[in-house]
Write a protein that holds these residues in place. Structure first.
Motif, PDB file in Angstrom:
ATOM      1  N   ASN A  27       0.818  -1.212   0.000  1.00 17.22           N
ATOM      2  CA  ASN A  27       0.000   0.000   0.000  1.00 17.22           C
ATOM      3  C   ASN A  27       0.850   1.260   0.000  1.00 17.22           C
ATOM      4  O   ASN A  27       0.471   2.282  -0.594  1.00 17.22           O
ATOM      5  CB  ASN A  27      -0.938  -0.002   1.205  1.00 17.22           C
ATOM      6  CG  ASN A  27      -1.983  -1.089   1.125  1.00 17.22           C
ATOM      7  OD1 ASN A  27      -2.246  -1.639   0.054  1.00 17.22           O
ATOM      8  ND2 ASN A  27      -2.576  -1.422   2.258  1.00 17.22           N
ATOM      9  N   LYS A  28       2.006   1.205   0.650  1.00 15.67           N
ATOM     10  CA  LYS A  28       2.901   2.360   0.664  1.00 15.67           C
ATOM     11  C   LYS A  28       3.406   2.659  -0.740  1.00 15.67           C
ATOM     12  O   LYS A  28       3.436   3.817  -1.175  1.00 15.67           O
ATOM     13  CB  LYS A  28       4.077   2.103   1.612  1.00 15.67           C
ATOM     14  CG  LYS A  28       5.038   3.282   1.723  1.00 15.67           C
ATOM     15  CD  LYS A  28       6.157   2.982   2.701  1.00 15.67           C
ATOM     16  CE  LYS A  28       7.124   4.156   2.793  1.00 15.67           C
ATOM     17  NZ  LYS A  28       8.250   3.861   3.734  1.00 15.67           N
ATOM     18  N   MET A  29       3.796   1.609  -1.493  1.00 14.36           N
ATOM     19  CA  MET A  29       4.271   1.824  -2.860  1.00 14.36           C
ATOM     20  C   MET A  29       3.143   2.331  -3.753  1.00 14.36           C
ATOM     21  O   MET A  29       3.349   3.210  -4.599  1.00 14.36           O
ATOM     22  CB  MET A  29       4.874   0.552  -3.435  1.00 14.36           C
ATOM     23  CG  MET A  29       5.503   0.755  -4.798  1.00 14.36           C
ATOM     24  SD  MET A  29       6.495  -0.686  -5.309  1.00 14.36           S
ATOM     25  CE  MET A  29       7.019  -0.148  -6.952  1.00 14.36           C
ATOM     26  N   ILE A  30       1.938   1.774  -3.593  1.00 14.98           N
ATOM     27  CA  ILE A  30       0.791   2.251  -4.371  1.00 14.98           C
ATOM     28  C   ILE A  30       0.537   3.730  -4.090  1.00 14.98           C
ATOM     29  O   ILE A  30       0.331   4.529  -5.012  1.00 14.98           O
ATOM     30  CB  ILE A  30      -0.468   1.424  -4.046  1.00 14.98           C
ATOM     31  CG1 ILE A  30      -0.323  -0.007  -4.581  1.00 14.98           C
ATOM     32  CG2 ILE A  30      -1.713   2.081  -4.646  1.00 14.98           C
ATOM     33  CD1 ILE A  30      -1.453  -0.935  -4.169  1.00 14.98           C
ATOM     34  N   GLU A  31       0.578   4.109  -2.827  1.00 15.69           N
ATOM     35  CA  GLU A  31       0.330   5.499  -2.452  1.00 15.69           C
ATOM     36  C   GLU A  31       1.363   6.436  -3.083  1.00 15.69           C
ATOM     37  O   GLU A  31       1.019   7.499  -3.630  1.00 15.69           O
ATOM     38  CB  GLU A  31       0.348   5.652  -0.932  1.00 15.69           C
ATOM     39  CG  GLU A  31       0.096   7.067  -0.453  1.00 15.69           C
ATOM     40  CD  GLU A  31       0.169   7.193   1.061  1.00 15.69           C
ATOM     41  OE1 GLU A  31      -0.256   8.242   1.575  1.00 15.69           O
ATOM     42  OE2 GLU A  31       0.660   6.250   1.719  1.00 15.69           O
ATOM     43  N   ILE A  32       2.625   6.042  -3.024  1.00 14.34           N
ATOM     44  CA  ILE A  32       3.684   6.881  -3.609  1.00 14.34           C
ATOM     45  C   ILE A  32       3.502   6.991  -5.117  1.00 14.34           C
ATOM     46  O   ILE A  32       3.571   8.085  -5.695  1.00 14.34           O
ATOM     47  CB  ILE A  32       5.063   6.302  -3.269  1.00 14.34           C
ATOM     48  CG1 ILE A  32       5.350   6.452  -1.773  1.00 14.34           C
ATOM     49  CG2 ILE A  32       6.160   6.992  -4.087  1.00 14.34           C
ATOM     50  CD1 ILE A  32       6.583   5.710  -1.296  1.00 14.34           C
TER      51      ILE A  32
END
Length: 339
Positions: free
Chosen positions: A141-146
């Motif tokens: 989710n962190k990579m998707i958000e970035i």
């Protein structure tokens, strides 16, 4: 009031939104893939090689559009997934043609086949790199958000092949779409038609689209049943084939997915959804409740259009067209409170 769910103007462009070339583990060059897919009636390829984002704008012309992208893998163990491991694969497609910096880069993940030899072609977004991956919802989710913050269209890929279950895919947030069909997985014998996963996500509160792509590696000839080209595709409705016009259509959900049937028109009016399509054996309207609208071919006459009442109190509906060969086409889900 009549509301078109697929735009009434423009035209449909056939797209492969998941593609691998010789730059990683595919067997064809980007230019060869262009020619292969143009012969199959495609106008668009999103080049999504594993973990290396390399634009191919030189391939774009008035009849063909090369979208920039890459696919990232989050493996249960920190190496190429074996048959026993779970893995999460996400595609990131740049929404603008001038986006050439790969977010969340780390060279150690660019290892699949020829990726190592092509690392020097990657332009890195230094502000989000190096990015350490781990197989967890939080990290995905962190990579998707970035990536979304940098302007990428995000898709969740082939949950069946990935061996992911409800616990994993319901924990992912922020994707624009999930793969309803995946051509390579289907050709290899996986049940990679994923309506249950899509409905799980929709009923669980995610408002996302469904896409399809070949995930092609082109390792088998066209007459081999394992051939993974031209199997699953996304039909995008847009005014023209320019990069930003097409990606805006993706953002708006102006498309449907298919492995064969065509959907030519779709609209909502006075509490009913209407669909027009190529010759079909059946057409279904699926809701978030245990109720379905259905139209069947009768006396050898195919279904070419249908209308379905949308019951009071349902949250969303989506439609599926099935042809005589048993191949499906699927619309996105449409939420009643947004109509």
């Amino acid at each position: 009031m009549k509301k078109y769910l697929l735009p009434s103007g423009g035209q449909f462009y056939k797209a492969n939104l998941h593609c691998h070339s010789i730059l990683t583990d595919g067997r064809k060059t980007p230019a060869e893939l262009k020619e292969i897919y143009k012969k199959l009636g495609y106008s668009i390829i999103a080049y999504t090689d594993h973990d290396i984002m390399i634009p191919h704008h030189e391939l774009t012309d008035e009849n063909f559009l090369a979208l920039t992208g890459f696919e990232a893998e989050f493996n249960e163990f920190d190496h190429h997934p074996s048959a026993w491991e779970k893995t999460c694969h996400i595609c990131f497609i740049a929404l603008s043609p001038d986006m050439d910096e790969q977010p969340c880069w780390h060279e150690k993940y660019a290892y699949i086949d020829n990726a190592k030899e092509n690392r020097d072609k990657v332009k890195v977004d230094a502000s989000s790199s190096p990015f350490e991956r781990e197989y967890s919802c939080e990290n995905v989710n962190k990579m998707i958000e970035i990536a979304r913050g940098r302007g990428f269209f995000v898709t969740y890929n082939h949950p069946t092949w990935s061996q992911e279950n409800y616990e994993q895919y319901m924990g992912y947030t922020g994707m624009h779409a999930m793969e309803m069909f995946n051509g390579a997985s289907t050709a290899l014998g996986y049940e990679e038609y994923n309506p249950r996963v899509y409905d799980d996500m929709l009923r669980g509160g995610k408002r996302i689209f469904c896409v399809a792509g070949d995930d092609n590696h082109n390792a088998w000839p066209t007459d081999d049943p394992k051939c993974d080209q031209g199997v699953a595709y996304t039909m995008i409705k847009a005014e023209n084939l320019s990069y930003r016009t097409i990606t805006k259509a993706l953002e708006n959900g102006d498309f449907y997915t298919s492995m064969g049937p065509e959907i030519t028109a779709l609209w909502y009016e006075d509490g009913k959804v209407h669909i027009e399509c190529s010759d079909a054996q059946s057409v279904f309207c699926i809701f978030d409740i245990r109720h379905r609208g259905r139209a069947y071919s009768e006396n050898g006459v195919p279904v070419r259009k249908a209308e379905f009442e949308v019951p009071e109190g349902v949250r969303y509906f989506r439609l599926t067209v099935v042809d005589k060969a048993g191949k499906h086409a699927c619309t996105n889900a449409y939420f009643v409170d947004a109509l």
